[in-house]
Structures are given as C-alpha cells and as structure tokens.
Design an enzyme around this catalytic site. Sequence first.
Site, PDB file in Angstrom:
ATOM      1  N   ARG A   1     -41.293  -3.002   4.611  1.00 27.60           N
ATOM      2  CA  ARG A   1     -40.971  -2.810   3.177  1.00 27.60           C
ATOM      3  C   ARG A   1     -40.960  -4.144   2.444  1.00 27.60           C
ATOM      4  O   ARG A   1     -39.996  -4.513   1.764  1.00 27.60           O
ATOM      5  CB  ARG A   1     -39.644  -2.068   3.013  1.00 27.60           C
ATOM      6  CG  ARG A   1     -39.814  -0.561   3.115  1.00 27.60           C
ATOM      7  CD  ARG A   1     -38.500   0.141   3.359  1.00 27.60           C
ATOM      8  NE  ARG A   1     -38.058  -0.081   4.730  1.00 27.60           N
ATOM      9  CZ  ARG A   1     -36.803  -0.271   5.108  1.00 27.60           C
ATOM     10  NH1 ARG A   1     -35.842  -0.292   4.219  1.00 27.60           N
ATOM     11  NH2 ARG A   1     -36.508  -0.431   6.375  1.00 27.60           N
TER      12      ARG A   1
ATOM     13  N   HIS B   1     -41.765 -10.970   8.854  1.00 26.57           N
ATOM     14  CA  HIS B   1     -40.643 -11.221   9.775  1.00 26.57           C
ATOM     15  C   HIS B   1     -41.087 -12.097  10.948  1.00 26.57           C
ATOM     16  O   HIS B   1     -41.391 -11.585  12.019  1.00 26.57           O
ATOM     17  CB  HIS B   1     -40.089  -9.888  10.291  1.00 26.57           C
ATOM     18  CG  HIS B   1     -39.302  -9.159   9.256  1.00 26.57           C
ATOM     19  ND1 HIS B   1     -37.937  -9.292   9.130  1.00 26.57           N
ATOM     20  CD2 HIS B   1     -39.694  -8.335   8.265  1.00 26.57           C
ATOM     21  CE1 HIS B   1     -37.514  -8.556   8.123  1.00 26.57           C
ATOM     22  NE2 HIS B   1     -38.566  -7.967   7.574  1.00 26.57           N
TER      23      HIS B   1
ATOM     24  N   GLU C   1     -39.380 -13.784  12.807  1.00 28.02           N
ATOM     25  CA  GLU C   1     -38.381 -13.779  13.884  1.00 28.02           C
ATOM     26  C   GLU C   1     -38.618 -12.650  14.876  1.00 28.02           C
ATOM     27  O   GLU C   1     -37.989 -12.615  15.938  1.00 28.02           O
ATOM     28  CB  GLU C   1     -36.959 -13.705  13.294  1.00 28.02           C
ATOM     29  CG  GLU C   1     -36.520 -12.333  12.797  1.00 28.02           C
ATOM     30  CD  GLU C   1     -37.107 -11.922  11.437  1.00 28.02           C
ATOM     31  OE1 GLU C   1     -38.040 -12.596  10.950  1.00 28.02           O
ATOM     32  OE2 GLU C   1     -36.630 -10.913  10.881  1.00 28.02           O
TER      33      GLU C   1
ATOM     34  N   GLY D   1     -33.605  -8.191   5.105  1.00 32.56           N
ATOM     35  CA  GLY D   1     -32.524  -7.225   5.016  1.00 32.56           C
ATOM     36  C   GLY D   1     -32.714  -6.399   3.769  1.00 32.56           C
ATOM     37  O   GLY D   1     -33.796  -5.887   3.522  1.00 32.56           O
ATOM     38  N   GLU D   2     -31.697  -6.355   2.970  1.00 32.94           N
ATOM     39  CA  GLU D   2     -31.755  -5.592   1.723  1.00 32.94           C
ATOM     40  C   GLU D   2     -31.276  -6.535   0.628  1.00 32.94           C
ATOM     41  O   GLU D   2     -30.119  -6.935   0.599  1.00 32.94           O
ATOM     42  CB  GLU D   2     -30.873  -4.350   1.857  1.00 32.94           C
ATOM     43  CG  GLU D   2     -31.387  -3.156   1.070  1.00 32.94           C
ATOM     44  CD  GLU D   2     -31.223  -3.362  -0.421  1.00 32.94           C
ATOM     45  OE1 GLU D   2     -32.169  -3.089  -1.177  1.00 32.94           O
ATOM     46  OE2 GLU D   2     -30.142  -3.839  -0.818  1.00 32.94           O
ATOM     47  N   SER D   3     -32.209  -6.899  -0.256  1.00 28.74           N
ATOM     48  CA  SER D   3     -31.919  -8.014  -1.169  1.00 28.74           C
ATOM     49  C   SER D   3     -30.782  -7.699  -2.138  1.00 28.74           C
ATOM     50  O   SER D   3     -30.021  -8.602  -2.506  1.00 28.74           O
ATOM     51  CB  SER D   3     -33.177  -8.417  -1.931  1.00 28.74           C
ATOM     52  OG  SER D   3     -33.744  -7.313  -2.597  1.00 28.74           O
TER      53      SER D   3
ATOM     54  N   CYS E   1     -38.725 -12.266   3.829  1.00 29.24           N
ATOM     55  CA  CYS E   1     -38.632 -10.896   3.308  1.00 29.24           C
ATOM     56  C   CYS E   1     -37.545 -10.803   2.221  1.00 29.24           C
ATOM     57  O   CYS E   1     -37.720 -11.376   1.153  1.00 29.24           O
ATOM     58  CB  CYS E   1     -38.430  -9.914   4.449  1.00 29.24           C
ATOM     59  SG  CYS E   1     -39.013  -8.261   4.010  1.00 29.24           S
TER      60      CYS E   1
HETATM   61  N1  GLN Z   1     -37.271  -3.992   0.867  1.00 30.51           N
HETATM   62  C1  GLN Z   1     -36.222  -4.963   1.065  1.00 30.51           C
HETATM   63  C2  GLN Z   1     -35.664  -5.437  -0.256  1.00 30.51           C
HETATM   64  O1  GLN Z   1     -36.264  -5.216  -1.273  1.00 30.51           O
HETATM   65  C3  GLN Z   1     -36.734  -6.144   1.876  1.00 30.51           C
HETATM   66  C4  GLN Z   1     -37.130  -5.664   3.243  1.00 30.51           C
HETATM   67  C5  GLN Z   1     -36.905  -6.653   4.327  1.00 30.51           C
HETATM   68  O2  GLN Z   1     -36.234  -7.673   4.165  1.00 30.51           O
HETATM   69  N2  GLN Z   1     -37.400  -6.313   5.501  1.00 30.51           N
HETATM   70  O3  GLN Z   1     -34.635  -6.046  -0.281  1.00 30.51           O
END
Ligand code: GLN
Length: 190
Positions: free
Chosen positions: A133, A168, A170, A51-53, A83
């Site tokens: 990413r 990923h 999943e 996700g987005e950390s 991720c």
């Molecule tokens: N770029 C995201 C981050 O820094 C991580 C990307 C992902 O979980 N697919 O949080």
Amino acid sequence: MVVDAPLVGVLALQGGYAAHTRVLDGLGARVREVRVPADLAGLDGLVIPGGESTTMSLGIDREGMAEPLRALASSGTPLLGTCAGLIVLDRAHLGVMDIQARRNAFGRQVRSFEADLRFADLEGGPVHAVFIRAPWIAAHGPGVEVLAEVDGHPVAARQGHVLVLSFHPELGDDHRLHERFLEDVRAAAR
Ligand code: GLN
C-alpha cells in the site's frame, strides 16, 4: 567508538520498526527504539519505518516529537524514511523533505507488489523491492534527487542527508540500502 558502531534510532511509535532494528543490528549499528523526545539525544541517524502514516503522525503529536524531529533533521543527522515514513517526512507532515507524497498511490486494489529497481549508484544489480500500500512522490522541489521510479513515479529519493523509499527495504535479505544509509550515518558522525 561512535564511528565504528553508530547509534541509530528507529521511531517505534507504530508500524514496522522491529524489522529495521534487526537489520541495523545485523549490520553492526547500535540501535535505540525511539518513543519520546529524550530518546533522540545523541543519535547518529534515525529511521522512520513503514506503518500507517495517520496513526504515526498522531503518535508524533501526542508525544511532542514533531519539533524535536525537525530539529534533528536540520542538525544534519541522516534520516531514512520508508513507506509511511516517507509520508511523515513530506511537506504536508513534518516538512523535513521537499516532497509531496501520494498515499496508497498504486491503488487500494494493488495492496502489495514487488518490483526490481535499478539504483544508478548501487553495485550488485537491481534491488528487489516489496511495496505494501505504498505511496509515491507526486511532486518534489529542485533539491530532491530521484533515485528510482516505478512506471515513471518516483519511489526512492534523496535530499541531502534525508533518504526516502516507498517500499520496505527491511523485508527480505538485501540490505544494501540500509548499508548505504549507514555509510551516510558514519560519514556524518565523523
Ligand atoms: N498506506 C500506508 C499509509 O498511507 C503506508 C503503508 C506502509 O507503510 N506500508 O500510511
């Protein structure tokens, strides 16, 4: 019985938790989406998804989950971080794993790519991994075992009962890494 159908939590504050839930369900686990500390009670394992950390960390703080997550980890419950989940477990965030993640390490241009990763101890050939990413592990302590690399950068690692993957697992239909995680979960629950 706990041992046959372990209860696995998926942190569901943000990000790609639904796909993990589907995979784990398909592999015979009982799955609980985790949003508040009470949801951690009785879990045999926990997945922290991608996700987005930054957003995920804010959610963890908002819900008062940081200490309960650390306590779960130190109780020996198997954890899988993928991720953004890898980032959340690193030294700079929850500090559960002795790794330093580098966010968006493959460059902002390279938003997404796929690679075949060879895991020494996994039967059935390389894992086809989807990177979005993705971070890599920029530094790690001696207790961390690197399981796979891309261009010399660790993208999969284990420290005891904590497994982290930059990619990923999943997504797609190769679920060997979730199976591996569930083996740890069953062994720990026994
Ligand atoms: N770029 C995201 C981050 O820094 C991580 C990307 C992902 O979980 N697919 O949080």
